[in-house]
Write an enzyme that holds these catalytic residues in place. Structure first.
Site, mmCIF file in Angstrom:
data_model
loop_
_atom_site.group_PDB
_atom_site.id
_atom_site.type_symbol
_atom_site.label_atom_id
_atom_site.label_comp_id
_atom_site.label_asym_id
_atom_site.label_seq_id
_atom_site.Cartn_x
_atom_site.Cartn_y
_atom_site.Cartn_z
ATOM 1 N N ASP A 40 0.868 -1.176 0.000
ATOM 2 C CA ASP A 40 0.000 0.000 0.000
ATOM 3 C C ASP A 40 0.914 1.238 0.000
ATOM 4 O O ASP A 40 1.605 1.512 0.994
ATOM 5 C CB ASP A 40 -0.880 -0.054 1.266
ATOM 6 N N HIS A 41 0.884 1.960 -1.106
ATOM 7 C CA HIS A 41 1.834 3.063 -1.270
ATOM 8 C C HIS A 41 1.515 4.245 -0.348
ATOM 9 O O HIS A 41 2.321 5.157 -0.196
ATOM 10 C CB HIS A 41 1.856 3.509 -2.737
ATOM 11 N N ARG A 42 0.338 4.230 0.293
ATOM 12 C CA ARG A 42 0.041 5.299 1.266
ATOM 13 C C ARG A 42 0.860 5.107 2.532
ATOM 14 O O ARG A 42 1.116 6.032 3.285
ATOM 15 C CB ARG A 42 -1.445 5.281 1.640
#
Ligand code: CAO
Length: 421
Positions: A393-395
């Protein structure tokens, strides 16, 4: 619908299962009331599930529950006694005319018996307690029911709650995960040749909805790497031979579980979940393992992997995958995972992009290890190389951190002495 006959003592009513069509021996998958509860007319008492539909049974009366005669797992038919109610004896306690309210089995409500996994995160775990009909209503509007606070009995989400949520999302311009995309057109496949239509299994319907939700809600990136598992595999074969007499088969996956935990301990952001603007860092290490079953994908969770050895994990893997294939996996077996491993290594392939099993923030995909010529110290040597695909999850996780995680994981698998560090 329900029996209306008065029983001994004024204001005592028996509530029976209403007419549910031709169904008999229907599963009780949710019981919303308990003795002592004060309920109103139309409050949902039970959710029943057939192979085709889930349906709510509403109360025909208002009153206090005196005795409860069913529990989750019971099989009921028309006229089965659900509960005994002490009514107030006024108009509010008159029976309602409405029949049981049906919703498709595909409704995440059926997930009362399903987990916090790609199959089922929605229903039972994070808030959003609601009847199948309300879940279906929310799904039709593209609303994640887990995000809605319920104003109904015991915090249940009502139709009005869903409507209010949509209105305020539209007013604030934050449509959540709604996408402005055209609907898929309907196709007449039979126009072009013979076809056969086969219904999706219940697991496929639930997992499909959850995979779709995870795919559109999480900005996924997948990092690919390769681990040299030549030495590990030699040791694995040796160990497998030693334990063959005890019928324990040790596959590379047992080592991957240990290696994944070592990497999670080294990179705590991978052992986390997003909670609004906070990151929840977990201090336990429960790992989900994707298991392919004839009815679809399920993800049972192995607990406290950090505290178990490779042989114990191999044993548990065999047990849990057998249980999954025998359809004996429970909701509890699939909840509480921190990270998931999806291994297609026993089947084949060189790489794939696994979908994150929310609320986790990363997943490891494993493909088939093959012998490759690797250039080492001036010459090509044959090494067994294992392809790894880490979706994250790039967040929560930056690309550089993901590359460090994958590299570290590959190092641990290449030199399993690091498992002891
Ligand atoms: N590379 C090479 N060989 C591998 C391997 C790998 N990465 N992983 C497993 N193998 C070998 C095993 O050693 C075993 O070999 P032998 O038969 O010679 O002993 C064989 O492949 C079969 O292994 P397995 O699949 O029975 O066991 P496993 O522990 O690797 O996996 C399980 C167990 C339950 C994860 C697996 O059976 C399964 O269901 N995999 C599919 C998961 C899936 O569908 N993922 C996709 C999810 S997204 O849609």
């Amino acid at each position: 619908m329900a029996d209306t006959s008065s029983k001994p003592g004024a204001g005592i009513k028996q509530v029976l299962v209403p007419d549910i069509g031709d169904y008999k021996g229907v599963n009780v998958i949710e019981v919303m009331v308990k003795p002592g509860d004060a309920i109103n007319v139309d409050d949902t008492l039970l959710t029943l599930e057939t192979d085709k539909a889930a349906m709510d049974v509403p109360s025909p009366y208002a009153g206090i529950v005196k005795e409860l005669h069913v529990e989750i797992g019971d099989k009921v038919s028309k006229d089965t006694l659900i509960l005994v109610l002490e009514t107030a004896g006024d108009t509010a306690s008159e029976p309602a005319a409405e029949p049981a309210k049906a919703a498709p089995a595909a409704s995440p409500a059926a997930a009362t018996v399903t987990p916090s996994s790609p199959l089922s995160t929605a229903a039972a775990s994070a808030g959003g307690h609601a009847s199948p009909a309300i879940r279906r209503f929310a799904r039709e509007l593209g609303v994640d029911i887990a995000r809605i606070s319920g104003s109904g009995t015991k915090g249940r989400v009502t139709k009005e709650d869903v409507q209010l949520f949509v209105k305020s999302a539209l007013a604030s311009g934050t449509g959540g995960s709604s996408f402005q995309v055209a609907d898929m057109p309907a196709f007449d496949f039979a126009k072009y040749g013979a076809i056969e239509t086969v219904p999706l299994s219940r697991i496929q319907k639930i997992s499909g909805a959850n995979l779709h939700r995870n795919w559109v809600n999480i900005p996924h990136v997948t990092q690919f790497d390769e681990a040299d598992i030549t030495d590990m595999d030699e040791f694995r074969k040796q160990l497998s031979a030693e334990y063959a007499a005890q019928n324990i088969k040790i596959t590379p996956l047992a080592f991957m579980l240990k290696a994944a935990v070592t990497a999670l301990q080294h990179f705590p952001k991978f052992n986390a979940s997003l909670d609004g603007e906070n990151l929840v860092l977990k201090q336990y290490f429960h790992i989900g393992v994707a298991v392919d079953t004839p009815d679809g994908l399920v993800v049972p969770v192995l607990r406290d992997v950090d505290k178990k050895g490779v042989v114990q994990l191999a044993k548990e893997l065999a047990e849990i995958s057998a249980k999954a294939r025998e359809k004996k996996i429970t909701a509890a077996d699939m909840q509480g995972g921190c990270f998931t491993i999806s291994s297609l290594g026993g089947i084949g392939g060189t790489a794939f992009t696994p979908i994150i099993n929310a609320p986790e923030v990363a997943i490891l995909g494993v493909s088939r290890a093959v012998m490759k010529p690797v250039y080492q110290e001036g010459e090509f040597v044959p090494r067994l190389m294992l392809p790894l695909s880490v979706s994250y999850d790039h967040r929560v996780i930056d690309g550089a951190l993901a590359a460090r995680f994958s590299t570290y994981l590959a190092q641990v698998l290449s030199d399993i002495r690091r498992l002891a560090l």
